[in-house]
Design a protein around this motif. Structure first.
Motif, mmCIF file in Angstrom:
data_model
loop_
_atom_site.group_PDB
_atom_site.id
_atom_site.type_symbol
_atom_site.label_atom_id
_atom_site.label_comp_id
_atom_site.label_asym_id
_atom_site.label_seq_id
_atom_site.Cartn_x
_atom_site.Cartn_y
_atom_site.Cartn_z
ATOM 1 N N GLU A 208 28.079 -109.009 -3.857
ATOM 2 C CA GLU A 208 29.475 -108.698 -4.143
ATOM 3 C C GLU A 208 30.339 -109.134 -2.959
ATOM 4 O O GLU A 208 30.155 -108.670 -1.839
ATOM 5 C CB GLU A 208 29.656 -107.188 -4.380
ATOM 6 N N MET B 290 33.785 -109.124 -1.145
ATOM 7 C CA MET B 290 34.965 -108.260 -1.107
ATOM 8 C C MET B 290 35.822 -108.636 0.091
ATOM 9 O O MET B 290 35.529 -109.568 0.835
ATOM 10 C CB MET B 290 34.547 -106.785 -1.029
ATOM 11 N N LEU C 242 34.430 -99.535 -9.000
ATOM 12 C CA LEU C 242 33.639 -100.501 -8.246
ATOM 13 C C LEU C 242 32.498 -99.815 -7.514
ATOM 14 O O LEU C 242 31.363 -100.324 -7.498
ATOM 15 C CB LEU C 242 34.542 -101.239 -7.252
ATOM 16 N N ASN D 65 42.860 -101.817 -8.291
ATOM 17 C CA ASN D 65 41.440 -102.058 -8.537
ATOM 18 C C ASN D 65 41.171 -103.457 -9.074
ATOM 19 O O ASN D 65 40.015 -103.823 -9.302
ATOM 20 C CB ASN D 65 40.905 -101.040 -9.544
ATOM 21 N N GLN E 42 38.755 -106.848 -5.565
ATOM 22 C CA GLN E 42 37.749 -106.044 -4.871
ATOM 23 C C GLN E 42 38.119 -105.917 -3.393
ATOM 24 O O GLN E 42 37.507 -106.522 -2.517
ATOM 25 C CB GLN E 42 36.359 -106.657 -5.059
#
Length: 389
Positions: A130, A132, A163, A204, A207
Motif C-alpha cells: 500500500e 500512502m 483504510l 478518505n 490514502q
C-alpha cells in the motif's frame, strides 16, 4: 314544565334537578360500557389515524433534520483559505491559522502543510504493497477530518478507519512507518495509529496519513469551521483579516460546493405538507367518532324525555367521546414513537413538538365533537324517536 307556587313564582319540576354532575359521570360510564366493542373500535381507528399521520410528520421532519446534519458533517459551515499563488509568498501563517481556534464562534481551524513537506511518501511495514503519503497538520485537526470526533492531539499518525480496517490496523496499534521526502532520504520509525472516520468530508479519497505538526512556519491551506449560529457573510471577512499579513493575497471560498438545484433544509422543513397533518388527523378522528352518534340520535331523545336538559345530554356524549379520543391519541402517539425508533434506530428529534402535534389533533377532534353533540342535543327529539320507531 314549570309550576307556580303560592307566591306566584315559578319553580322547576323535580325532573330538571335530577342531573347533577355525578349523574352525568354515571351515564358516561354506562354509555362506554354499554357498547364496549364500538368504543374499542373507535379507539383503534383514532390510534391508527393519529399515529399514522403523526408518523408521516415525524418522518418528514426527520428527513429535513438529517439533511441538515449531512450538510453540516460535509462542511456546510467550513471556509477554505488559501494563497492565490503557489510560490512562497502565497503561503499562510501556521500560527495565525491555529490561532483561529480561540476566536468566538469558530468550532475548529486546521492548517495543512505545503511546499516540499506537503506530502511525504510513506509505506507501512504491515502493508508494504500500500503506497500512502503523510501530511502534517496544525490546529484542532481531528474534528475537521472527522466531524464526529472530539479534539485529539496524540502523537502518531491519523488514518481513515476504512483504510485501517482493510490493512488490519486497530486504534492505538504501534506500526512501522517509512517516509521519504522530495530528496529521496528515507526514514523508518515506529508510531501509534489513531483511527478517524474521514468519509464525511472526503478526506478518505486519497490514502493520506495525517500527523500533528508545529505551529511554526507556513501552511498552504487553512480550513475554518464555524458554529452554525456564527456562520454569516462576515465570517469570510474575519478569516481574511486574521490571515492577512500585509503581503499575501488570501482567497476565501466555501469548502462545500453549493448545489443550486437542491432545496435548502430550512425551506424543505417549512414547506413540508405534513405540517398540516394535525388538522387532518383531528378532522378524520372527529368524523369517525361523530358519524355513529348521528345514527344514535334516539339516545339523545331518550335522555331528554326522562328529564335531562340539552346541556347534560350533550355533555354525556361529549365526555364519552373525549375519553375515546384521549386514549386513542395517546395510543397512537406511543406506537408512532415505537415504529419510528424501530425504523430509524433512534428517537425523533424534538419529541415534545410531536407530542404537541398529537395534542393539537386531539383538541381539534374534541372541539368539533363537542359542537356536534350540542347540535344533536338541541334537535327535534320527537322526530328522532319517530325515525327510530
Amino acid at each position: 314544565m314549570a309550576r307556580r307556587n303560592g307566591s306566584g313564582t315559578s319553580r322547576r319540576t323535580t325532573t330538571q334537578s335530577q342531573w347533577p354532575l355525578g349523574a352525568v359521570w354515571r351515564q358516561v360510564r354506562r354509555t362506554l360500557l354499554g357498547q364496549p366493542g364500538m368504543a374499542l373500535l373507535l379507539v383503534l381507528v383514532t390510534a391508527l389515524v393519529g399515529g399514522g399521520l403523526g408518523l408521516a410528520e415525524a418522518n418528514m421532519r426527520q428527513s429535513a433534520f438529517d439533511y441538515q446534519s449531512r450538510l453540516t458533517a460535509s462542511g456546510q459551515y467550513v471556509l477554505k483559505a488559501s494563497a492565490r499563488t503557489e510560490t512562497g509568498e502565497g503561503l499562510l501563517s501556521a500560527a495565525a491559522c491555529a490561532g483561529l481556534n480561540w476566536v468566538p464562534g469558530v468550532k475548529t481551524a486546521t492548517g495543512f502543510a505545503s511546499g516540499e513537506t506537503t506530502y511525504l511518501s510513506a509505506t507501512i511495514a504491515k502493508a508494504p504493497g500500500e503506497y500512502m503519503s503523510v501530511q502534517h497538520v496544525v490546529g484542532d485537526f481531528a474534528p475537521m477530518l472527522d466531524p464526529s470526533s472530539a479534539s485529539r492531539f496524540d502523537d502518531g499518525v491519523y488514518i481513515d478507519a476504512a483504510l485501517a480496517g482493510r490493512i488490519g490496523i486497530a486504534e492505538g496499534m504501534r506500526i512501522g512507518l517509512t517516509t521519504s521526502g522530495a530528496g529521496g532520504e528515507a526514514s523508518t520509525r515506529t508510531v501509534t495509529a489513531h483511527l478517524l472516520d474521514m468519509s464525511a468530508r472526503k478526506f478518505n479519497e486519497s490514502q493520506v496519513l495525517y500527523a500533528a505538526g508545529p505551529t511554526t512556519g507556513t501552511v498552504g491551506e487553512c480550513l475554518v469551521e464555524f458554529e452554525p449560529g456564527a456562520y454569516s457573510d462576515d465570517s469570510r471577512k474575519m478569516v481574511a483579516a486574521a490571515l492577512d499579513d500585509g503581503r499575501t493575497i488570501v482567497s476565501i471560498t466555501p469548502f462545500l460546493a453549493e448545489d443550486t438545484n437542491a432545496v435548502p433544509p430550512l425551506e424543505q422543513y417549512r414547506g413540508r405538507i405534513s405540517r398540516w397533518f394535525w388538522l387532518a388527523s383531528g378532522l378524520v378522528c372527529f368524523l369517525a367518532l361523530f358519524m355513529p352518534l348521528v345514527f344514535r340520535r334516539h339516545e339523545f331523545a331518550l335522555y331528554r324525555s326522562v328529564g335531562a336538559g340539552a346541556n347534560p345530554t350533550a355533555l354525556i356524549h361529549a365526555i364519552s367521546g373525549a375519553l375515546i379520543l384521549l386514549v386513542g391519541h395517546v395510543a397512537g402517539f406511543l406506537w408512532m414513537i415505537l415504529i419510528f425508533a424501530w425504523t430509524h434506530r433512534s428517537l425523533p428529534d424534538m419529541i415534545g413538538t410531536l407530542a404537541m402535534t398529537a395534542g393539537a389533533s386531539f383538541c381539534v377532534a374534541l372541539f368539533l365533537t363537542t359542537i356536534g353533540c350540542m347540535a344533536l342535543a338541541r334537535g327535534n327529539m320527537a322526530s328522532f324517536i319517530q325515525k327510530r320507531l
